[in-house]
Design an enzyme around this catalytic site. Sequence first.
Site, short mmCIF file in Angstrom:
data_model
loop_
_atom_site.label_atom_id
_atom_site.label_comp_id
_atom_site.label_asym_id
_atom_site.label_seq_id
_atom_site.Cartn_x
_atom_site.Cartn_y
_atom_site.Cartn_z
N CYS A 59 -12.98 2.00 -14.81
CA CYS A 59 -13.50 3.36 -14.58
C CYS A 59 -12.30 4.32 -14.49
O CYS A 59 -12.07 4.96 -13.48
CB CYS A 59 -14.32 3.39 -13.29
SG CYS A 59 -15.31 4.86 -13.12
N CYS A 96 -18.43 -2.33 -17.77
CA CYS A 96 -18.44 -2.11 -16.32
C CYS A 96 -19.47 -3.00 -15.62
O CYS A 96 -20.64 -3.02 -16.00
CB CYS A 96 -18.76 -0.64 -16.05
SG CYS A 96 -18.85 -0.29 -14.29
N GLU A 137 0.83 -1.21 0.00
CA GLU A 137 0.00 0.00 0.00
C GLU A 137 0.86 1.26 0.00
O GLU A 137 0.53 2.24 -0.65
CB GLU A 137 -0.95 0.00 1.21
CG GLU A 137 -2.05 -1.05 1.12
CD GLU A 137 -2.93 -0.90 -0.11
OE1 GLU A 137 -3.03 0.22 -0.65
OE2 GLU A 137 -3.50 -1.91 -0.55
N CYS A 153 -17.25 2.06 -19.92
CA CYS A 153 -18.55 1.84 -19.29
C CYS A 153 -19.25 0.60 -19.83
O CYS A 153 -19.96 -0.09 -19.09
CB CYS A 153 -19.44 3.07 -19.46
SG CYS A 153 -18.74 4.52 -18.69
N CYS A 213 -24.92 3.04 -11.81
CA CYS A 213 -24.13 4.26 -12.01
C CYS A 213 -25.02 5.39 -12.52
O CYS A 213 -25.53 5.34 -13.64
CB CYS A 213 -23.00 3.96 -12.99
SG CYS A 213 -21.98 5.42 -13.31
FE1 SF4 Z 1 -17.39 4.19 -14.10
FE2 SF4 Z 1 -20.03 4.34 -14.12
FE3 SF4 Z 1 -18.74 3.96 -16.39
FE4 SF4 Z 1 -18.84 2.04 -14.54
S1 SF4 Z 1 -20.54 2.87 -15.70
S2 SF4 Z 1 -17.05 2.67 -15.72
S3 SF4 Z 1 -18.77 3.23 -12.65
S4 SF4 Z 1 -18.64 5.74 -15.08
#
Ligand code: SF4
Length: 512
Positions: free
Chosen positions: A258, A268, A99, A265, A274
């Site tokens: 992201c 995602c 970390e 997206c 989101c």
């Molecule tokens: Fe990021 Fe939302 Fe796109 Fe997912 S959907 S990559 S959380 S902006």
Amino acid sequence: MSPARARAAAAGALRRSGGSAAPPQGRNRKRAAPRGGAPAAAPAPPPARHLFSDPAEVEILRGNLLAWYDRCKRDLPWRTLAVTEPDADRRGYAVWVSEIMLQQTQVATVIDYYNRWMQKWPTLQALAQASLEEVNELWAGLGYYSRGKRLQEAARKVPEVVSELAGQMPRMAEDLQKLLPGVGRYTAGAIASISYGQATGVVDGNVIRVLCRLRCIGADSSSPAVIDRLWDMANVLVDRSRPGDFNQALMELGATVCVPKAPLCGECPVKQHCQAWRRVEKELTFASQNLFGKPLPVPDVEDCGVGDCPLCPPATEPWDSSLGVTNFPRKAAKKPPRVMRTATCVLERRGCHGAPEYLIVQRPSSGLLAGLWEFPSLPLAQDLQEEKEREELADHLQAWMGRPVAGKGLQFIGEVIHIFSHIHQTYVVYSLHLDGDVTLDPALSPSRWVTEDEFHASAVSTAMKKVLKAHKKQCRKESSPVKSSKRKRRAGSACPGTQLSLRTFLRAPTAP
Ligand code: SF4
């Protein structure tokens, strides 16, 4: 109509009508000032739009994120150790080191440093025996050198802490933060959740980005008020049975999907949760339907409908459709970096086997690049004339060598620019070849002569490696007969690959 949309519509209607409203009710109402010294009311919670208040949604989000993490996570040495190391103290140490190394540094850069570190100092006890010189040598090139120093200092204090805790490392985030020097809230949360399974959230740069997008948080994400909200949110979201994996999954999502500039997206795993993505989808649907001649009402304004929401984008910087989800997060403008110029001289001599040797000196034990080694260097005032610059550097070198050094004898190599986190540093590089030996003054900072290999194995910064590279390029150029004759006509130019200053560029050629 959803409650959020109803609020937005109502507020919009109110704004359109120009009417006045009754005092706002409920969670968005401004609190009246306390009378007669009564204690101030706690700040109102943020509007639901910015929260994860539906337990069912939280459950689904956790499941989707963890399933994605199990499928897609990168294979990293600290993750392996966190799972395979049976000794809890060693596990905590392994996560702690990772970390600290990962702060401000890319995973790809850290892996090699991490493996070498863990091989050399597999336990806190081993690290406590190390000297700062050894730590700096291993850390050289990783940047933000105070991190290594703080880790080593902390390792030396741990036995004290451990003896107070009946022979074991602290396990809870609160104790880790309180008892271990240099361990902040984020690192404490990461160690406690990943190594010891405590259900506590973490907030780092990646998590800030993901959460701000998930919940359309457009207020300054570096402000304490927003950071506090994000910690609350991370603590609500963290999975109770797999907290370490959940935290790593959230960070992994920010690092690989992201991402800051072009988030993926479409891939995602949490896009259905989101709000930023939903808003973009709505705008796209509206645009495409409009294109086919089906005029639709303009999509709802998706801010809270509350003019002074502390988490929405400020009214002066509203949602910008061209930015899509990257509208979030937002930060107050950074202070510009401090501009510094430093003269540095590569002092070279022939070693006993004919190979070149260079003089390096040690920096003070505190401040920027504490304890690292460098070529003799001198910070310069801005806008110093070149002649004066040479004179000052020559005086500085004279103090080192105990004999006069002529400014004219210094060969200008070029300028090397290095960006530290908060400093834009320009090294004005000179070189000087020495005949015979030099008696270094032991009253000054520690210094030593090193071969090129020894230089690279020493605790030197990346900036100094760039300086030596520039010097060697110049040497190669000088040893090439064709280029050498060209150089004579352009005496004083910077070596290739280094940046010419305007002053250098404009300088009239000097006689060979
Ligand atoms: Fe990021 Fe939302 Fe796109 Fe997912 S959907 S990559 S959380 S902006």
